[in-house]
Design an enzyme around this catalytic site. Sequence first.
Site, short mmCIF file in Angstrom:
data_model
loop_
_atom_site.label_atom_id
_atom_site.label_comp_id
_atom_site.label_asym_id
_atom_site.label_seq_id
_atom_site.Cartn_x
_atom_site.Cartn_y
_atom_site.Cartn_z
N ASP A 33 -18.23 28.59 -44.12
CA ASP A 33 -19.32 28.42 -45.09
C ASP A 33 -19.03 29.21 -46.38
O ASP A 33 -18.38 30.25 -46.34
CB ASP A 33 -20.63 28.90 -44.45
CG ASP A 33 -21.85 28.39 -45.20
OD1 ASP A 33 -21.70 27.53 -46.09
OD2 ASP A 33 -22.96 28.86 -44.90
N HIS A 50 -13.99 23.73 -51.90
CA HIS A 50 -13.50 23.08 -50.68
C HIS A 50 -11.96 23.05 -50.67
O HIS A 50 -11.33 23.26 -49.65
CB HIS A 50 -14.04 21.65 -50.58
CG HIS A 50 -15.54 21.59 -50.47
ND1 HIS A 50 -16.24 22.39 -49.62
CD2 HIS A 50 -16.47 20.82 -51.12
CE1 HIS A 50 -17.54 22.13 -49.73
NE2 HIS A 50 -17.70 21.18 -50.65
N LEU A 144 -1.47 25.88 -29.60
CA LEU A 144 -2.87 25.92 -30.07
C LEU A 144 -3.48 24.53 -30.16
O LEU A 144 -2.83 23.59 -30.66
CB LEU A 144 -2.90 26.56 -31.47
CG LEU A 144 -4.27 26.53 -32.17
CD1 LEU A 144 -5.21 27.57 -31.57
CD2 LEU A 144 -4.11 26.78 -33.68
#
Length: 253
Positions: A33, A50, A144
């Site tokens: 955020d 972004h 991962l």
Amino acid sequence: MSMKLPFFKNKQEETSAHTDLENIPNHVAIIMDGNGRWAKKRALPRIAGHKEGVNSVIKIVREACKFNVKILTLYAFSTENWKRPKPEVEFLMKLPKEFLHIYLPELMEKNVRIETIGDFDALPEHTKEAVQYAKNKTADNNGLILNFALNYGSRYEIMQAIKQILSDVDTNKINVDKLDESSFSNYLYTKDFCDPDLLIRTSGEQRLSNFLLWQLAYTEFWFTDVLWPDFNEEIFQQALRDYQQRKRRYGGL
Ligand code: FPP
């Protein structure tokens, strides 16, 4: 004569040295955020935040690989984010393709598997195509799991699970008496993953915003005022170290 520092070569090593490699959370989930506020502080359009946020994504993916985190779930787009102005939504929908275009070779090299949770079918074709390609390409990787929550909403996920369960009860696929927490979990997007051990939210907000409501029941929460584009390796390691100080009791003593 130059004096050699006895313990650490640089700040980075100093920080890593305190992270207990035996107590790394298996699953880290992050609410990324603060992109908009990062941009606003610099008098830039929100999309610049972004774009910068993507740099933090790759930094933390590398760090998660380094520390042997098993699953990294990143909240990239919520079912509520469609309410944003169309140009911002369109920009956000292009980011997975851009990210994968640049970093897929590195992710392959690092043995990373790409997964998603959320309503995948409702994404734009170009987003689906790029992400599906990466999912297929990385399907056999066993390092991962980089799990993007894309068009994800936890209440929607739970409602879908309930509808599917009712339908399976109707067709005798399951017996309602046999339904328990574990079999319920099998109806969620996250059915193949363990629940998150650590949830990180950046930017000073302390709420869940419809993220993994079922799965976060016993997760340790960690909040920072740092905005996502400023999030980095050192702060991630701070979160890991704080997690390592927590006593997880799961309701017991
Ligand atoms: C919340 O910040 C952030 C988002 C809704 C988008 C998060 C997306 C990224 C960080 C990039 C994702 C990258 C890939 C590769 C998919 P906000 O815009 O709500 O910030 P604000 O609260 O300051 O306005």
